[in-house]
Design an enzyme around this catalytic site. Structure first.
Site, PDB file in Angstrom:
ATOM      1  N   LYS A 150      -1.179   9.984   0.487  1.00 51.21           N
ATOM      2  CA  LYS A 150      -1.319  11.292   1.147  1.00 51.21           C
ATOM      3  C   LYS A 150      -0.184  11.506   2.147  1.00 51.21           C
ATOM      4  O   LYS A 150       0.153  10.592   2.902  1.00 51.21           O
ATOM      5  CB  LYS A 150      -2.654  11.374   1.891  1.00 51.21           C
ATOM      6  CG  LYS A 150      -3.845  11.432   0.954  1.00 51.21           C
ATOM      7  CD  LYS A 150      -5.129  11.584   1.727  1.00 51.21           C
ATOM      8  CE  LYS A 150      -6.283  11.547   0.746  1.00 51.21           C
ATOM      9  NZ  LYS A 150      -7.517  11.074   1.321  1.00 51.21           N
ATOM     10  N   ASP A 199       0.850  -1.202   0.000  1.00 51.28           N
ATOM     11  CA  ASP A 199       0.000   0.000   0.000  1.00 51.28           C
ATOM     12  C   ASP A 199       0.882   1.248   0.000  1.00 51.28           C
ATOM     13  O   ASP A 199       1.708   1.413   0.900  1.00 51.28           O
ATOM     14  CB  ASP A 199      -0.907   0.003   1.230  1.00 51.28           C
ATOM     15  CG  ASP A 199      -1.827  -1.214   1.249  1.00 51.28           C
ATOM     16  OD1 ASP A 199      -2.261  -1.638   0.156  1.00 51.28           O
ATOM     17  OD2 ASP A 199      -2.096  -1.742   2.340  1.00 51.28           O
ATOM     18  N   ASP A 231       3.749   0.316  -8.465  1.00 54.24           N
ATOM     19  CA  ASP A 231       3.345   1.108  -9.640  1.00 54.24           C
ATOM     20  C   ASP A 231       3.393   2.597  -9.309  1.00 54.24           C
ATOM     21  O   ASP A 231       3.161   3.425 -10.178  1.00 54.24           O
ATOM     22  CB  ASP A 231       1.906   0.747 -10.047  1.00 54.24           C
ATOM     23  CG  ASP A 231       0.946   1.013  -8.906  1.00 54.24           C
ATOM     24  OD1 ASP A 231       1.144   0.407  -7.837  1.00 54.24           O
ATOM     25  OD2 ASP A 231       0.033   1.842  -9.056  1.00 54.24           O
TER      26      ASP A 231
HETATM   27  C1  SAM Z   1      -1.991  -3.600  -2.542  1.00 56.76           C
HETATM   28  S1  SAM Z   1      -2.106  -5.200  -1.824  1.00 56.76           S
HETATM   29  C2  SAM Z   1      -0.915  -6.144  -2.784  1.00 56.76           C
HETATM   30  C3  SAM Z   1      -1.127  -7.637  -2.647  1.00 56.76           C
HETATM   31  C4  SAM Z   1      -0.143  -8.497  -3.473  1.00 56.76           C
HETATM   32  N1  SAM Z   1       1.224  -8.320  -3.023  1.00 56.76           N
HETATM   33  C5  SAM Z   1      -0.266  -8.180  -4.946  1.00 56.76           C
HETATM   34  O1  SAM Z   1       0.681  -7.589  -5.498  1.00 56.76           O
HETATM   35  O2  SAM Z   1      -1.296  -8.524  -5.529  1.00 56.76           O
HETATM   36  C6  SAM Z   1      -1.233  -4.956  -0.309  1.00 56.76           C
HETATM   37  C7  SAM Z   1      -1.399  -6.136   0.651  1.00 56.76           C
HETATM   38  O3  SAM Z   1      -0.575  -5.903   1.773  1.00 56.76           O
HETATM   39  C8  SAM Z   1      -1.297  -6.212   2.966  1.00 56.76           C
HETATM   40  N2  SAM Z   1      -0.682  -5.383   4.014  1.00 56.76           N
HETATM   41  C9  SAM Z   1      -0.753  -4.043   4.146  1.00 56.76           C
HETATM   42  N3  SAM Z   1      -0.003  -3.611   5.179  1.00 56.76           N
HETATM   43  C10 SAM Z   1       0.578  -4.727   5.714  1.00 56.76           C
HETATM   44  C11 SAM Z   1       1.456  -4.945   6.807  1.00 56.76           C
HETATM   45  N4  SAM Z   1       1.894  -3.932   7.556  1.00 56.76           N
HETATM   46  N5  SAM Z   1       1.836  -6.214   7.079  1.00 56.76           N
HETATM   47  C12 SAM Z   1       1.386  -7.254   6.325  1.00 56.76           C
HETATM   48  N6  SAM Z   1       0.551  -7.103   5.271  1.00 56.76           N
HETATM   49  C13 SAM Z   1       0.151  -5.856   4.962  1.00 56.76           C
HETATM   50  C14 SAM Z   1      -2.735  -5.866   2.615  1.00 56.76           C
HETATM   51  O4  SAM Z   1      -3.651  -6.568   3.431  1.00 56.76           O
HETATM   52  C15 SAM Z   1      -2.817  -6.301   1.140  1.00 56.76           C
HETATM   53  O5  SAM Z   1      -3.206  -7.656   1.006  1.00 56.76           O
END
Ligand code: SAM
Length: 199
Positions: A114, A110, A146
């Site tokens: 912001k 993620d 991206d």
């Molecule tokens: C944008 S998605 C990308 C998922 C996958 N890597 C992909 O490229 O399709 C980000 C993922 O990271 C997980 N996530 C976000 N912050 C995290 C954290 N601090 N520790 C573990 N997972 C996290 C979210 O739940 C989500 O499934």
């Protein structure tokens, strides 16, 4: 009991449960391939399938994603792969002594675009330090996003960190699109190498 106190107790209980799970499932494991934020586990399942000699661990915050990822693993009967519901820093704290990492994938984390949310970004000095404590010398982070600004931001955090060196060129070790990657027209990749003394 105050709401704040109750929340703290729940966090401590969750961390303890994670420590117990890690002690049972990760003790004695070395040179682990770790994917943080693995989503449904598409990428790491494919990686584990073609790298039978590597132990792979995927973690994600969301229970449903971990359940689906473990279903993929079970369907393919992969004993070198495990998915655990956990947060990135919490899993590093919960791993038993002696467990080491060799390869870390961070794929489309993620970006928190912001400015006021930048502190929620995973790639911070504290995270890089904890990751370094667990990673063998020469181990690598592979990062892909991206989001151009987040990419630059992460590259800067890594280059400022004494325990990681930015790789000069990225030889991406395994090309299978993640769920997010397949939605993107373009993306940026970097790798970082664990510098300094070996664990
Ligand atoms: C944008 S998605 C990308 C998922 C996958 N890597 C992909 O490229 O399709 C980000 C993922 O990271 C997980 N996530 C976000 N912050 C995290 C954290 N601090 N520790 C573990 N997972 C996290 C979210 O739940 C989500 O499934």
């Amino acid at each position: 009991m105050l709401a704040k106190e109750k929340h703290l107790q729940e966090v401590l209980k969750r961390r303890r449960a994670l420590e117990i799970q890690c002690a049972g499932e990760l003790a004695g494991k070395s040179r682990i391939v770790l994917e943080i934020g693995c989503g449904h586990g598409h990428f790491l399942t494919a990686f584990a399938q073609t790298h039978g000699d590597r132990f792979c661990l995927g973690i994600d915050l969301l229970s449903r994603r971990i359940r689906l990822a473990n279903e993929k693993r079970n369907k393919r009967g992969l004993s070198n792969l495990l998915f655990i519901k956990a947060e990135g820093i919490e899993i590093l704290n919960a791993m038993p002594e002696g467990v080491s990492l060799e390869t870390i994938f961070l794929l489309f984390p993620d970006p928190w675009p912001k400015k006021r949310h930048h502190r929620r970004r995973l790639m911070q000095a504290e995270f890089l330090g904890k990751l370094a404590q667990r990673t063998i010398a020469g181990g690598r982070i592979f990062f892909r996003t991206d989001h151009a600004e987040y990419f630059q931001w992460c590259a800067k955090r890594i280059s400022e960190h004494s325990e990681w060196d930015l790789g000069q060129e990225v030889a991406w070790p395994f090309e299978v699109g993640t769920y997010f990657q397949d939605l993107m027209e373009s993306f940026y990749s970097l790798s970082a190498i664990r510098a300094g003394p070996s664990r």
